[in-house]
Design a protein around this motif. Sequence first.
Motif, PDB file in Angstrom:
ATOM      1  N   ILE A  41      27.025  36.866  44.765  1.00 19.37           N
ATOM      2  CA  ILE A  41      27.999  35.492  44.718  1.00 19.37           C
ATOM      3  C   ILE A  41      27.105  34.193  44.704  1.00 19.37           C
ATOM      4  CG2 ILE A  41      28.531  35.655  47.054  1.00 19.37           C
ATOM      5  CD1 ILE A  41      30.843  34.912  43.952  1.00 19.37           C
ATOM      6  N   LEU A 106      35.224  30.325  45.400  1.00 15.45           N
ATOM      7  CA  LEU A 106      34.285  31.266  44.683  1.00 15.45           C
ATOM      8  C   LEU A 106      33.618  31.832  45.498  1.00 15.45           C
ATOM      9  CD1 LEU A 106      33.371  29.278  41.497  1.00 15.45           C
ATOM     10  CD2 LEU A 106      34.486  31.279  41.590  1.00 15.45           C
ATOM     11  N   LEU A 107      33.099  31.299  46.511  1.00 11.77           N
ATOM     12  CA  LEU A 107      32.072  31.995  47.520  1.00 11.77           C
ATOM     13  C   LEU A 107      32.554  32.681  48.453  1.00 11.77           C
ATOM     14  CD1 LEU A 107      29.736  28.800  48.546  1.00 11.77           C
ATOM     15  CD2 LEU A 107      29.188  31.094  47.249  1.00 11.77           C
ATOM     16  N   GLY A 110      34.935  35.721  46.159  1.00 13.73           N
ATOM     17  CA  GLY A 110      33.939  36.458  45.523  1.00 13.73           C
ATOM     18  C   GLY A 110      33.265  37.404  46.395  1.00 13.73           C
ATOM     19  N   PHE A 111      32.699  36.933  47.482  1.00 11.33           N
ATOM     20  CA  PHE A 111      31.909  37.854  48.693  1.00 11.33           C
ATOM     21  C   PHE A 111      32.852  38.800  48.991  1.00 11.33           C
ATOM     22  CE2 PHE A 111      30.837  38.413  53.227  1.00 11.33           C
ATOM     23  CZ  PHE A 111      29.582  38.760  53.000  1.00 11.33           C
ATOM     24  N   LEU A 114      33.205  41.624  46.520  1.00  7.29           N
ATOM     25  CA  LEU A 114      31.999  42.388  46.257  1.00  7.29           C
ATOM     26  C   LEU A 114      31.914  43.355  47.508  1.00  7.29           C
ATOM     27  CD1 LEU A 114      29.679  39.536  44.742  1.00  7.29           C
ATOM     28  CD2 LEU A 114      30.666  41.828  43.625  1.00  7.29           C
ATOM     29  N   THR A 125      36.033  41.912  38.223  1.00  7.75           N
ATOM     30  CA  THR A 125      35.787  40.449  37.749  1.00  7.75           C
ATOM     31  C   THR A 125      35.745  40.541  36.042  1.00  7.75           C
ATOM     32  OG1 THR A 125      34.358  40.112  39.477  1.00  7.75           O
ATOM     33  CG2 THR A 125      34.102  38.490  37.585  1.00  7.75           C
ATOM     34  N   TRP A 156      40.396  36.743  41.323  1.00  2.91           N
ATOM     35  CA  TRP A 156      40.119  37.314  42.723  1.00  2.91           C
ATOM     36  C   TRP A 156      41.143  37.392  43.899  1.00  2.91           C
ATOM     37  CZ3 TRP A 156      34.569  35.058  42.708  1.00  2.91           C
ATOM     38  CH2 TRP A 156      33.738  35.648  41.818  1.00  2.91           C
TER      39      TRP A 156
END
Length: 233
Positions: A41, A106-107, A110-111, A114, A125, A156
């Motif tokens: 990410i 996003l950070l 997304g983390f 994942l 994604t 997400w």
Amino acid sequence: MSVSGGLGASFDPDRIAGLQGRSAGPAPRQTRTWAQAAVVILGFVGALYVIEGIDTILSHDRPAGTLNQLDEAGIAPRSVDGLDGILWAPLLHGGWDHLLANTLPLLVLGFVVLLSGIGRGLAATAIIWVVAGVGTWLTASSGSVHLGASSIVFGWLTYLICRGWFTRHVGQIVVGLVIFLIYGSMLWGVLPSDPRISWQGHLFGAVGGVLAGWVLSSDERRRRRGASVVPTR
């Protein structure tokens, strides 16, 4: 700014990795997944900053109020030339303010996505990316250009909220509820509001997230159906 359930068990990338013997035990695997998720990410968001920096340099002499050079590669609805924008749009932003607004979600999101497995997160994604792009291309206003990673953010978000309900996994349900409490107010962004904001990208990103949650839970749903069948004699 901003498929099908028949794919079955073979579509789960992390299940395939496990069958190939890549797992090295619960503790090391968990530590490795956290590290991999952070690297992936951070690398993705870092790439967005590099792309925006390049775009700024290439467009330094453009008149105010016009698109930057790379931004012209965004989604141009119902234009054949704008179809490739489905691929490029989430990588482009309408200025540093736009990118900065997307950076934290996003950070964080997304983390968390994942953490369920790099392969599974990337598969989710990809589904979101395509659904958001195609939906925007089909429904947004002609003559407009749509770009930004917010479509991925919305995907997400809905993926994390709904996946636990598809899998019936208590831990994922709890994570989904926490994410909803923190970021749930963002979902108002799927409704038309500011004409400068691509609500279509938000809406179809969110649809893509729900679809990704359903597709990637096929193993668990199949297992539940099998467990509910009582053999008769």
